[in-house]
Enzyme design. Structure first.
Site, PDB file in Angstrom:
ATOM      1  N   ARG A  36       0.888  -1.270  -0.181  1.00  0.00           N
ATOM      2  CA  ARG A  36      -0.059   0.175  -0.078  1.00  0.00           C
ATOM      3  C   ARG A  36       1.231   1.206  -0.044  1.00  0.00           C
ATOM      4  NH1 ARG A  36      -5.433  -2.102   1.715  1.00  0.00           N
ATOM      5  NH2 ARG A  36      -4.402  -4.278   2.650  1.00  0.00           N
ATOM      6  N   GLN A 103       1.831  -8.168  11.053  1.00  0.00           N
ATOM      7  CA  GLN A 103       0.677  -8.081   9.493  1.00  0.00           C
ATOM      8  C   GLN A 103       2.093  -8.886   8.282  1.00  0.00           C
ATOM      9  OE1 GLN A 103       0.866  -3.471  10.371  1.00  0.00           O
ATOM     10  NE2 GLN A 103      -1.614  -4.251   9.684  1.00  0.00           N
ATOM     11  N   HIS A 121      -1.522 -12.259   8.796  1.00  0.00           N
ATOM     12  CA  HIS A 121      -1.774 -12.804   7.626  1.00  0.00           C
ATOM     13  C   HIS A 121      -1.047 -14.055   7.340  1.00  0.00           C
ATOM     14  CE1 HIS A 121      -2.655  -8.122   8.363  1.00  0.00           C
ATOM     15  NE2 HIS A 121      -3.428  -8.516   8.178  1.00  0.00           N
ATOM     16  N   SER A 195       1.780   1.546  10.468  1.00  0.00           N
ATOM     17  CA  SER A 195       1.076   2.768  10.245  1.00  0.00           C
ATOM     18  C   SER A 195       0.081   2.509  11.985  1.00  0.00           C
ATOM     19  CB  SER A 195       0.288   3.766   8.799  1.00  0.00           C
ATOM     20  OG  SER A 195       2.144   3.762   8.255  1.00  0.00           O
ATOM     21  N   VAL A 235      12.843   1.897  11.609  1.00  0.00           N
ATOM     22  CA  VAL A 235      13.351   0.361  12.690  1.00  0.00           C
ATOM     23  C   VAL A 235      14.449  -0.271  12.521  1.00  0.00           C
ATOM     24  CG1 VAL A 235      10.528  -0.039  12.064  1.00  0.00           C
ATOM     25  CG2 VAL A 235      12.520  -0.728  10.823  1.00  0.00           C
TER      26      VAL A 235
END
Ligand code: ZN
Length: 249
Positions: A36, A103, A121, A195, A235
């Protein structure tokens, strides 16, 4: 940042249970394209509808041809865990992190050595038979399709599906409830590289029950304002520095 890191390190050392929740930022730091966002591959390179569960059921051969193209883009042969993955694995090894909830579907946390891992996921390195649930290595299925022998079929006659949550598919309820319990039981929750826009990760921090919240993410998240720690930084810098502050050199 150093004072905040030292304070968060103290909190982690004092915690009975600490959990990390990670998102795309961990993967992009390993060179994996994001799905995304501005440079995301959804829309530009790939049509998300091609990876819908309905497409898989209706046209498994076409689905798998597209999926192999996506898989080659997402998981190139030389992809490897980065310093952020390594740092979280180290924190767990040293007893200062209970689990990682992610995720991401690239399997890089496992490669880095994280043992208690909730992959919300799924994992793109595996395939699962749509009928009997048998799991196999995705490499086998990808090679088969690349050779023109797809779609990959199970001994039971069912067709293998990537072991990830496709569009139109529900999350594994067991993984989700484990994630919720881990967050609810935690004393410290570290959100890294997410996010917090996509469910269910977007709602997980709200499940914390008095836990200290640290957010490591370049962009603002819906929870940043209420977080005790807010690191708008990389990160791969913050997590290794944190691991070092907790565990020493
Ligand atoms: Zn089967």
């Amino acid at each position: 940042m150093d004072d905040a890191l030292a304070a968060l390190a103290d909190d982690l050392r004092a915690a009975d249970s600490a959990v990390a929740l990670t998102g795309a930022g961990l993967s992009t730091a390993s060179g994996i394209p994001s799905f995304r966002g501005e440079d995301g591959i959804w829309g530009e390179e790939f049509d998300p509808q091609s990876f819908h569960l309905r497409r898989f059921r209706r046209d498994p051969e076409g689905f798998w041809t597209d999926r192999v193209r996506l898989q080659e883009r997402m998981l190139p042969d030389d992809v490897a865990p980065n310093a952020g993955h390594e740092a979280l694995a180290r924190l767990e090894r040293e007893g200062s992190l209970t689990a990682v909830i992610t995720q991401n579907t690239d399997g890089l946390h496992a490669t880095a050595g994280t043992e208690r891992l909730i992959e919300l996921h799924g994992n793109a390195r595996r395939v699962v038979c749509d009928d009997c649930g048998t799991r196999r290595d995705a490499e086998w299925a990808v090679a088969l399709v690349a050779d023109g022998d797809g779609p990959p079929t199970c001994e039971c006659g069912g067709i293998y599906k990537p072991d990830v949550v496709l569009f139109g598919e529900d999350l594994d309820p067991a993984a989700l409830s484990t994630a919720r319990e881990l967050v609810a039981d935690s004393d410290v929750l570290v959100v890294a590289g997410s996010s917090l826009q996509v469910q269910p990760a977007a709602s997980l921090p709200a499940q914390r029950d008095g836990a200290t919240l640290a957010v490591v993410n370049y962009e603002l998240t819906p929870f940043t304002a209420s977080a005790e720690y807010d690191f708008r930084a990389d990160v791969t810098e913050v997590l290794p520095a944190l691991a070092q502050a907790v565990c020493g050199e």
